[in-house]
Design a protein around this motif. Sequence first.
Motif, short mmCIF file in Angstrom:
data_model
loop_
_atom_site.label_atom_id
_atom_site.label_comp_id
_atom_site.label_asym_id
_atom_site.label_seq_id
_atom_site.Cartn_x
_atom_site.Cartn_y
_atom_site.Cartn_z
N VAL A 134 0.84 -1.20 0.00
CA VAL A 134 0.00 0.00 0.00
C VAL A 134 0.87 1.25 0.00
CG1 VAL A 134 -1.67 1.34 1.35
CG2 VAL A 134 -2.03 -1.12 1.01
N ASP A 135 1.92 1.26 0.81
CA ASP A 135 2.83 2.41 0.84
C ASP A 135 3.51 2.61 -0.51
OD1 ASP A 135 2.18 2.77 3.50
OD2 ASP A 135 4.06 1.93 4.28
N PHE A 136 3.93 1.53 -1.13
CA PHE A 136 4.59 1.58 -2.43
C PHE A 136 3.64 2.12 -3.51
CE2 PHE A 136 6.32 -1.33 -6.03
CZ PHE A 136 7.14 -0.34 -6.52
N MET A 137 2.42 1.62 -3.50
CA MET A 137 1.47 2.02 -4.54
C MET A 137 0.91 3.42 -4.32
SD MET A 137 1.81 -0.45 -6.52
CE MET A 137 0.59 0.01 -7.73
N ALA A 138 0.83 3.86 -3.08
CA ALA A 138 0.23 5.17 -2.78
C ALA A 138 1.25 6.31 -2.84
CB ALA A 138 -0.41 5.13 -1.39
N ALA A 139 2.51 5.99 -3.05
CA ALA A 139 3.56 7.01 -3.03
C ALA A 139 3.31 8.09 -4.08
CB ALA A 139 4.91 6.35 -3.27
N LYS A 140 3.50 9.33 -3.66
CA LYS A 140 3.30 10.48 -4.55
C LYS A 140 4.63 11.08 -5.02
CE LYS A 140 -1.27 10.90 -4.00
NZ LYS A 140 -1.93 9.78 -4.60
N SER A 141 5.69 10.81 -4.28
CA SER A 141 7.00 11.36 -4.64
C SER A 141 7.98 10.22 -4.91
CB SER A 141 7.54 12.24 -3.51
OG SER A 141 7.91 11.44 -2.40
N PHE A 159 1.22 0.13 -12.58
CA PHE A 159 1.40 1.46 -12.00
C PHE A 159 2.86 1.81 -11.68
CE2 PHE A 159 -3.08 0.59 -11.00
CZ PHE A 159 -3.65 1.71 -11.58
N ARG A 160 3.71 0.80 -11.49
CA ARG A 160 5.11 1.08 -11.15
C ARG A 160 6.08 0.61 -12.22
NH1 ARG A 160 4.14 5.23 -8.43
NH2 ARG A 160 3.32 4.94 -6.34
N GLY A 161 5.56 -0.07 -13.26
CA GLY A 161 6.39 -0.43 -14.40
C GLY A 161 7.44 -1.49 -14.15
N VAL A 162 7.22 -2.34 -13.16
CA VAL A 162 8.20 -3.38 -12.83
C VAL A 162 7.44 -4.62 -12.35
CG1 VAL A 162 8.51 -2.54 -10.45
CG2 VAL A 162 10.34 -3.82 -11.55
N GLN A 163 8.00 -5.79 -12.65
CA GLN A 163 7.44 -7.04 -12.13
C GLN A 163 7.91 -7.23 -10.69
OE1 GLN A 163 5.32 -9.09 -13.80
NE2 GLN A 163 5.39 -7.69 -15.55
N VAL A 164 7.05 -7.76 -9.84
CA VAL A 164 7.43 -7.97 -8.44
C VAL A 164 8.69 -8.83 -8.35
CG1 VAL A 164 6.73 -8.94 -6.22
CG2 VAL A 164 5.08 -7.67 -7.59
N LYS A 165 8.80 -9.87 -9.18
CA LYS A 165 9.98 -10.75 -9.11
C LYS A 165 11.26 -9.99 -9.38
CE LYS A 165 9.70 -12.28 -13.85
NZ LYS A 165 9.54 -13.36 -14.77
N ASP A 166 11.19 -8.92 -10.18
CA ASP A 166 12.38 -8.13 -10.49
C ASP A 166 12.79 -7.20 -9.34
OD1 ASP A 166 12.54 -9.37 -12.96
OD2 ASP A 166 11.35 -7.81 -13.95
N LEU A 167 11.93 -7.06 -8.36
CA LEU A 167 12.25 -6.26 -7.18
C LEU A 167 13.05 -7.05 -6.15
CD1 LEU A 167 8.77 -4.55 -6.58
CD2 LEU A 167 10.80 -3.51 -7.60
N LEU A 168 13.03 -8.37 -6.28
CA LEU A 168 13.64 -9.25 -5.28
C LEU A 168 14.97 -9.79 -5.77
CD1 LEU A 168 10.35 -11.10 -4.38
CD2 LEU A 168 11.40 -9.21 -3.14
N HIS A 169 15.83 -10.19 -4.85
CA HIS A 169 17.15 -10.71 -5.22
C HIS A 169 17.03 -12.06 -5.92
CE1 HIS A 169 17.28 -13.68 -1.99
NE2 HIS A 169 16.88 -12.75 -1.16
#
Length: 167
Positions: free
Chosen positions: A82-89, A142-152
């Motif tokens: 929720v914090d990630f998706m709601a970010a404005k900056s 909304f963030r242009g990235v796959q969740v799997k690409d966020l993880l190591h």
Amino acid sequence: IDLQNKPEEFLEKYKVAVGGDASIRAKVPLLECGEKLVVESEDVIKFIGSSIGSDDSLYPVSERERIDRFIKSFEDVSKGYVDFMAAKSDLDEETGRESFCRALLCLEDDLEGPFCLGDTFSVAECYAAPWVHRFSLTVPHFRGVQVKDLLHLGSKVPAWMDAVLQR
């Protein structure tokens, strides 16, 4: 249930389900099973998981502590999301992304195979599945990235998410 105009019967059942406390706002879900009334999504899932089948396979007694720990950890995942998706900056987005990823990685200790309990789909996945589905659609959109690409690389979480989505 029309959330804006809840029927009186629903309100009365909810009041009974929460021990007669009329100050608690009636929410869905409310599961009625015979005389038993169960509220709160987590409790409904656990009730169903421990009631289905003769072997208690969705919420086995021997694994409940681990499943409960997983669900508790998943609360941090949903908050981070929720914090990630709601970010404005940009700064808030980066902070939210880090919180989301850190929380997802904390799930790893409780992942044994494709699912939390190895090959067994459980209450842990029932609880997480709606969120996993949401992540898989909204993060790329909304963030242009796959969740799997966020993880190591080597993280068990992407395989777990894939297994949940396939199930």
